[in-house]
Design an enzyme around this catalytic site. Structure first.
Site, PDB file in Angstrom:
ATOM      1  N   ARG A  15      10.782  18.896 -55.052  1.00 28.75           N
ATOM      2  CA  ARG A  15      11.454  17.757 -54.410  1.00 28.75           C
ATOM      3  C   ARG A  15      12.131  16.806 -55.394  1.00 28.75           C
ATOM      4  NH1 ARG A  15       6.900  15.388 -50.904  1.00 28.75           N
ATOM      5  NH2 ARG A  15       5.585  16.669 -52.256  1.00 28.75           N
ATOM      6  N   TYR A 100      -3.989  13.764 -63.166  1.00 23.82           N
ATOM      7  CA  TYR A 100      -2.805  14.486 -62.707  1.00 23.82           C
ATOM      8  C   TYR A 100      -1.601  14.055 -63.526  1.00 23.82           C
ATOM      9  CZ  TYR A 100      -5.664  16.004 -58.872  1.00 23.82           C
ATOM     10  OH  TYR A 100      -6.664  16.586 -58.146  1.00 23.82           O
ATOM     11  N   GLY A 101      -0.852  15.037 -64.001  1.00 29.15           N
ATOM     12  CA  GLY A 101       0.316  14.747 -64.842  1.00 29.15           C
ATOM     13  C   GLY A 101       1.410  13.989 -64.130  1.00 29.15           C
TER      14      GLY A 101
HETATM   15  C1  UD1 Z   1      -4.204  17.249 -53.961  1.00 24.02           C
HETATM   16  C2  UD1 Z   1      -5.621  17.239 -53.368  1.00 24.02           C
HETATM   17  C3  UD1 Z   1      -5.668  16.254 -52.216  1.00 24.02           C
HETATM   18  C4  UD1 Z   1      -5.257  14.884 -52.693  1.00 24.02           C
HETATM   19  C5  UD1 Z   1      -3.882  14.947 -53.367  1.00 24.02           C
HETATM   20  C6  UD1 Z   1      -3.570  13.631 -54.007  1.00 24.02           C
HETATM   21  C7  UD1 Z   1      -6.442  19.491 -53.665  1.00 24.02           C
HETATM   22  C8  UD1 Z   1      -6.724  20.786 -53.006  1.00 24.02           C
HETATM   23  N1  UD1 Z   1      -5.916  18.556 -52.896  1.00 24.02           N
HETATM   24  O1  UD1 Z   1      -3.360  17.726 -52.950  1.00 24.02           O
HETATM   25  O2  UD1 Z   1      -6.962  16.183 -51.699  1.00 24.02           O
HETATM   26  O3  UD1 Z   1      -5.226  13.979 -51.612  1.00 24.02           O
HETATM   27  O4  UD1 Z   1      -3.872  15.945 -54.390  1.00 24.02           O
HETATM   28  O5  UD1 Z   1      -2.236  13.637 -54.439  1.00 24.02           O
HETATM   29  O6  UD1 Z   1      -6.756  19.340 -54.817  1.00 24.02           O
HETATM   30  N2  UD1 Z   1      -1.479  21.673 -59.843  1.00 24.02           N
HETATM   31  C9  UD1 Z   1      -1.609  22.583 -60.870  1.00 24.02           C
HETATM   32  N3  UD1 Z   1      -1.841  23.881 -60.582  1.00 24.02           N
HETATM   33  C10 UD1 Z   1      -1.958  24.344 -59.321  1.00 24.02           C
HETATM   34  C11 UD1 Z   1      -1.823  23.396 -58.275  1.00 24.02           C
HETATM   35  C12 UD1 Z   1      -1.601  22.074 -58.563  1.00 24.02           C
HETATM   36  O7  UD1 Z   1      -1.505  22.226 -62.034  1.00 24.02           O
HETATM   37  O8  UD1 Z   1      -2.192  25.529 -59.152  1.00 24.02           O
HETATM   38  C13 UD1 Z   1      -1.241  20.268 -60.150  1.00 24.02           C
HETATM   39  C14 UD1 Z   1       0.082  19.770 -59.648  1.00 24.02           C
HETATM   40  O9  UD1 Z   1       1.060  19.903 -60.662  1.00 24.02           O
HETATM   41  C15 UD1 Z   1      -0.203  18.313 -59.344  1.00 24.02           C
HETATM   42  C16 UD1 Z   1      -1.664  18.308 -58.967  1.00 24.02           C
HETATM   43  O10 UD1 Z   1      -2.206  19.493 -59.498  1.00 24.02           O
HETATM   44  O11 UD1 Z   1      -0.041  17.490 -60.482  1.00 24.02           O
HETATM   45  C17 UD1 Z   1      -1.903  18.204 -57.491  1.00 24.02           C
HETATM   46  O12 UD1 Z   1      -1.339  19.325 -56.879  1.00 24.02           O
HETATM   47  P1  UD1 Z   1      -0.646  19.240 -55.473  1.00 24.02           P
HETATM   48  O13 UD1 Z   1      -0.185  20.566 -55.080  1.00 24.02           O
HETATM   49  O14 UD1 Z   1       0.348  18.130 -55.491  1.00 24.02           O
HETATM   50  O15 UD1 Z   1      -1.894  18.846 -54.583  1.00 24.02           O
HETATM   51  P2  UD1 Z   1      -1.834  18.192 -53.173  1.00 24.02           P
HETATM   52  O16 UD1 Z   1      -1.560  19.244 -52.183  1.00 24.02           O
HETATM   53  O17 UD1 Z   1      -0.978  17.017 -53.176  1.00 24.02           O
END
Ligand code: UD1
Ligand code: CA
Length: 455
Positions: A15, A100-101
């Site tokens: 996005r 979180y980055g």
């Molecule tokens: C996640 C949380 C959710 C929380 C939200 C807050 C989980 C399952 N859910 O959801 O409870 O309310 O964050 O913003 O954890 N990332 C990786 N590798 C992956 C997946 C994600 O490095 O395989 C990183 C992403 O770059 C990001 C962070 O983890 O910085 C969160 O990932 P994202 O997919 O945004 O999680 P949400 O679905 O938002």
């Protein structure tokens, strides 16, 4: 126990509508993830593991100067999977904080508080209540108020979606427990991902009482998913910086019209007018006044100095009680001694200007060493470049350089010398001498100008 920090930064960030990996987008001139890395360092983390993936090696390459452990997550299989990649790199006896980055502005106080809670109870979770909780994981609590588990929005029922307390994603626990729980994660959920959030229910099953805390400001836990959110967090950050200056006694004509992209240290009774951008490392002494529309980066402005409107100052020192501007440009390695004056449309580069000396109008001074109480007339140019190399111009104390002079470097002008206006100086001028190189003026009386031909 020492602290290890895991920073999740492997996500794509579709996005953002950009080719650049999301966490490399900048807030206050610094990549989002670098804000998080700096915060982890500030917390005294013994080791920092950044999980990257999307965008290939662009993230570790761009941030090669950050001393962290880069952990590649080849496929983004979920937040639990991401954390699991870092676990083998973490020594056994550690507390682990997950950040979180793309959540750049969590305060050190909030995180210290969370780590403290985790050390007491075994598990600390940062949560917040939001008016619009859509998309977030919800915190499910029992009748006694204890946290039971987290349910992701996509997996939640209508009733669960009505819960306003959400998971920020930031948590702290011991490495030992974390590793144990992560091994048992599955991806049997709406998104087919290994959810880090599932470890909460596992901790509860192990009779751990989950401690929760919330940040004092909502923006501390806001993430960046698009350019609007990036812009909103930039404003939140700038407001915070402006308030820090105000609290330190700086007068800001408008706190909404200053941008700080680095570290600014100010003395007392500093006044800053509107539209000021400060970058890098900035030191400002007592009683400094900065006029409107200035850009100052990596510079020191000593006490009593006045920077008038529309100046650009980069890697320079402005000495005590000096005056710069309006419309001056100080380029790298400019050092102005005390009580100098640099005026309108003057460019200075890699030059030392001695105490009390003046370069007031329309001049270029580059690669020069200028003594005390020198007056450089309007339109003076140091011709420092011969097309191949740069050369030095040296001007002694008390020299008077007439307007529209060219100093063809390398050249020296001795102390007390005078240079007549319009001169091109190519040879050394002795101390106390007058140098003049302009053509003699001729006058013809009654001069008849040419007339236009009749067609
Ligand atoms: C996640 C949380 C959710 C929380 C939200 C807050 C989980 C399952 N859910 O959801 O409870 O309310 O964050 O913003 O954890 N990332 C990786 N590798 C992956 C997946 C994600 O490095 O395989 C990183 C992403 O770059 C990001 C962070 O983890 O910085 C969160 O990932 P994202 O997919 O945004 O999680 P949400 O679905 O938002
Ligand atoms: Ca997210």
């Amino acid at each position: 126990m020492g602290l290890s920090v895991i920073i999740l930064a492997a996500g794509q960030g579709t996005r953002m509508r950009s080719a650049l990996p999301k966490v490399l987008h900048k807030l206050a001139h610094k990549p989002l993830v670098e804000h998080v890395i700096d915060r982890a360092k500030q917390l005294g983390a013994e080791d920092i593991h950044v999980v990257y993936g999307h965008g290939g090696d662009a993230v570790p390459t761009t941030l090669a100067h950050c001393e962290v452990d880069w952990v590649k997550q080849a496929q983004q299989l979920g937040t639990g999977h991401a954390v699991a990649q870092a676990i083998p790199h973490i020594p056994a006896e550690r507390d682990v904080l997950v950040l979180y980055g793309d959540v750049p502005l969590t305060s050190a106080e909030t995180l210290k508080n969370l780590i403290q809670l985790a050390r007491q109870s075994g598990f600390g979770l940062l949560t917040i209540s939001l008016d619009d909780a859509a998309g977030y994981g919800r915190i499910l609590r029992g009748d006694d108020g204890r946290v039971l588990r987290i349910i992701e929005h996509k997996d939640a029922s209508e009733a669960e979606r009505a819960i306003t307390e959400v998971n920020t994603g930031i948590l702290a626990t011991s490495r030992k427990n974390l590793a144990r729980w992560l091994e048992r994660l599955d991806n049997d959920n709406a998104q087919g991902e290994y959810y880090l959030t599932d470890i909460v229910a596992m901790a509860v099953a192990d009779a751990i009482d989950i401690s929760t805390t919330s940040p004092s400001d909502e923006f501390e836990v806001l993430g960046v998913n698009n350019k609007r959110q990036l812009a909103a967090l930039e404003r939140a950050y700038q407001q915070q910086q402006a308030e820090r200056l105000l609290d330190g006694g700086v007068t800001l004509r408008d706190p909404a019209r200053i941008d700080i992209r680095g570290n600014v240290r100010c003395g007392t009774d500093v006044i800053m007018d509107v539209n000021l951008v400060l970058e890098g490392e900035i030191d400002i002494g007592d009683k400094v006044e900065i006029g409107p529309n200035c850009l100052i980066s990596n510079s020191r402005i000593e006490s009593g100095a006045r920077i008038l409107a529309n100046c650009v100052i980069e890697n320079a020192v402005v000495g005590k009680d000096s005056q710069v501007g309006p419309f001056s440009r100080l380029r790298p390695e400019t050092v102005l001694a005390e009580a100098t004056h640099i005026g309108n449309f003057v460019e200075i580069k890699k030059a030392q200007i001695g105490q009390g000396s003046k370069v007031n109008h329309l001049s270029y001074v580059g690669d020069a060493v200028i003594g005390r109480n020198v007056n450089i007339g309007a339109g003076t140019i140091t011709c420092n470049y011969d097309g191949a190399n740069k050369h030095l111009t040296e001007i002694g104390d008390e020299v008077f350089v007439g307007s529209d002079t060219q100093l063809v470097a390398p050249v020296k002008v001795g102390a007390g010398a005078t240079i007549g206006a319009g001169s091109t100086i190519t040879k050394a001028v002795a101390a106390g001498a007058l140098a003049l190189s302009r053509a003699k003026q001729i006058s013809k009386s009654g001069w008849q100008r040419p007339m236009k031909k009749k067609s």
